[in-house]
Design an enzyme around this catalytic site. Sequence first.
Site, PDB file in Angstrom:
ATOM      1  N   GLY A  45       0.829  -1.201   0.000  1.00 21.44           N
ATOM      2  CA  GLY A  45       0.000   0.000   0.000  1.00 21.44           C
ATOM      3  C   GLY A  45       0.861   1.248   0.000  1.00 21.44           C
ATOM      4  O   GLY A  45       1.999   1.232   0.480  1.00 21.44           O
ATOM      5  N   GLN A  50       2.962  10.029   1.204  1.00 28.82           N
ATOM      6  CA  GLN A  50       4.269   9.365   1.083  1.00 28.82           C
ATOM      7  C   GLN A  50       4.991   9.709  -0.217  1.00 28.82           C
ATOM      8  O   GLN A  50       6.168   9.381  -0.367  1.00 28.82           O
ATOM      9  CB  GLN A  50       4.110   7.838   1.166  1.00 28.82           C
ATOM     10  CG  GLN A  50       3.679   7.352   2.533  1.00 28.82           C
ATOM     11  CD  GLN A  50       3.550   5.847   2.550  1.00 28.82           C
ATOM     12  OE1 GLN A  50       2.557   5.296   2.110  1.00 28.82           O
ATOM     13  NE2 GLN A  50       4.569   5.153   3.026  1.00 28.82           N
ATOM     14  N   CYS A  88       6.503  -0.401   6.352  1.00 31.51           N
ATOM     15  CA  CYS A  88       6.058   0.866   5.770  1.00 31.51           C
ATOM     16  C   CYS A  88       7.170   1.365   4.847  1.00 31.51           C
ATOM     17  O   CYS A  88       8.339   1.362   5.246  1.00 31.51           O
ATOM     18  CB  CYS A  88       5.801   1.886   6.877  1.00 31.51           C
ATOM     19  SG  CYS A  88       5.255   3.488   6.249  1.00 31.51           S
ATOM     20  N   LEU A  89       6.800   1.773   3.640  1.00 31.35           N
ATOM     21  CA  LEU A  89       7.827   2.213   2.682  1.00 31.35           C
ATOM     22  C   LEU A  89       8.532   3.487   3.143  1.00 31.35           C
ATOM     23  O   LEU A  89       9.615   3.794   2.666  1.00 31.35           O
ATOM     24  CB  LEU A  89       7.214   2.403   1.289  1.00 31.35           C
ATOM     25  CG  LEU A  89       6.719   1.110   0.617  1.00 31.35           C
ATOM     26  CD1 LEU A  89       5.957   1.421  -0.661  1.00 31.35           C
ATOM     27  CD2 LEU A  89       7.872   0.159   0.328  1.00 31.35           C
ATOM     28  N   HIS A 130      -3.649   0.930   7.852  1.00 37.93           N
ATOM     29  CA  HIS A 130      -2.325   1.568   7.853  1.00 37.93           C
ATOM     30  C   HIS A 130      -2.318   2.772   6.898  1.00 37.93           C
ATOM     31  O   HIS A 130      -1.828   3.847   7.252  1.00 37.93           O
ATOM     32  CB  HIS A 130      -1.280   0.518   7.436  1.00 37.93           C
ATOM     33  CG  HIS A 130       0.129   1.010   7.353  1.00 37.93           C
ATOM     34  ND1 HIS A 130       1.122   0.579   8.201  1.00 37.93           N
ATOM     35  CD2 HIS A 130       0.723   1.892   6.504  1.00 37.93           C
ATOM     36  CE1 HIS A 130       2.263   1.185   7.875  1.00 37.93           C
ATOM     37  NE2 HIS A 130       2.047   1.988   6.850  1.00 37.93           N
ATOM     38  N   GLU A 131      -2.907   2.607   5.714  1.00 36.50           N
ATOM     39  CA  GLU A 131      -2.901   3.695   4.716  1.00 36.50           C
ATOM     40  C   GLU A 131      -3.824   4.849   5.144  1.00 36.50           C
ATOM     41  O   GLU A 131      -3.481   6.018   4.960  1.00 36.50           O
ATOM     42  CB  GLU A 131      -3.296   3.172   3.333  1.00 36.50           C
ATOM     43  CG  GLU A 131      -2.387   2.089   2.757  1.00 36.50           C
ATOM     44  CD  GLU A 131      -0.898   2.358   2.888  1.00 36.50           C
ATOM     45  OE1 GLU A 131      -0.471   3.523   2.781  1.00 36.50           O
ATOM     46  OE2 GLU A 131      -0.149   1.393   3.124  1.00 36.50           O
ATOM     47  N   HIS A 134      -2.061   7.009   7.455  1.00 40.91           N
ATOM     48  CA  HIS A 134      -1.156   7.931   6.756  1.00 40.91           C
ATOM     49  C   HIS A 134      -1.891   9.213   6.343  1.00 40.91           C
ATOM     50  O   HIS A 134      -1.342  10.308   6.434  1.00 40.91           O
ATOM     51  CB  HIS A 134      -0.595   7.298   5.481  1.00 40.91           C
ATOM     52  CG  HIS A 134       0.675   6.529   5.676  1.00 40.91           C
ATOM     53  ND1 HIS A 134       1.831   7.088   6.176  1.00 40.91           N
ATOM     54  CD2 HIS A 134       0.987   5.226   5.418  1.00 40.91           C
ATOM     55  CE1 HIS A 134       2.788   6.167   6.207  1.00 40.91           C
ATOM     56  NE2 HIS A 134       2.298   5.021   5.767  1.00 40.91           N
TER      57      HIS A 134
HETATM   58 NI    NI Z   1       3.194   3.177   5.524  1.00 44.83          NI
END
Ligand code: NI
Length: 160
Positions: A45, A50, A88-89, A130-131, A134
């Site tokens: 995701g 991000q 997480c990226l 999670h997204e 963000h």
């Molecule tokens: Ni993340």
Amino acid sequence: MILKIIKYPNPILRKKSKKIEIIDRKIKKLAQDMLETLKSAQGLGLAAPQVGESISLFVLNFGEKSLVFINPEIIKKSKKKEVLEEGCLSFPGLFLKIKRPKEIEIKALDLNGQEIKRKFNGLDARVIQHEIDHLNGILFIDRLSWLEKLKLKKKIAAVV
Ligand code: NI
């Protein structure tokens, strides 16, 4: 086009993102670029903040399935929670066990402006929560308990 993924502790990750009023070509291009970026990073995701865009949009990539969610809202959460490992990226190399509701129901728009209202569970529900976090400036490290945060402080400092 592959976009640059913003890493913690960049302050844009802490901003609450704005609702999207019009799904124009710019938004469609961004969603496409985000999916490309997500696939190349081999993530599940990716949320718009991000990639430096503080707007309410995220994309998912589950193998064959690529999904775009605009202005998502969680409308129901199960009382039952589960602990799953998340990455997480924006935090390369950091994997944390996080407790979250097992099932959720969300409301969002797709790229055509059509309303999506769907229930998710398992890994899908996990990545979506999670997204959506963000989009509200919340990061997975915030979801740890006070004690776990303390234990992981050194570990987090080492990878970011
Ligand atoms: Ni993340």
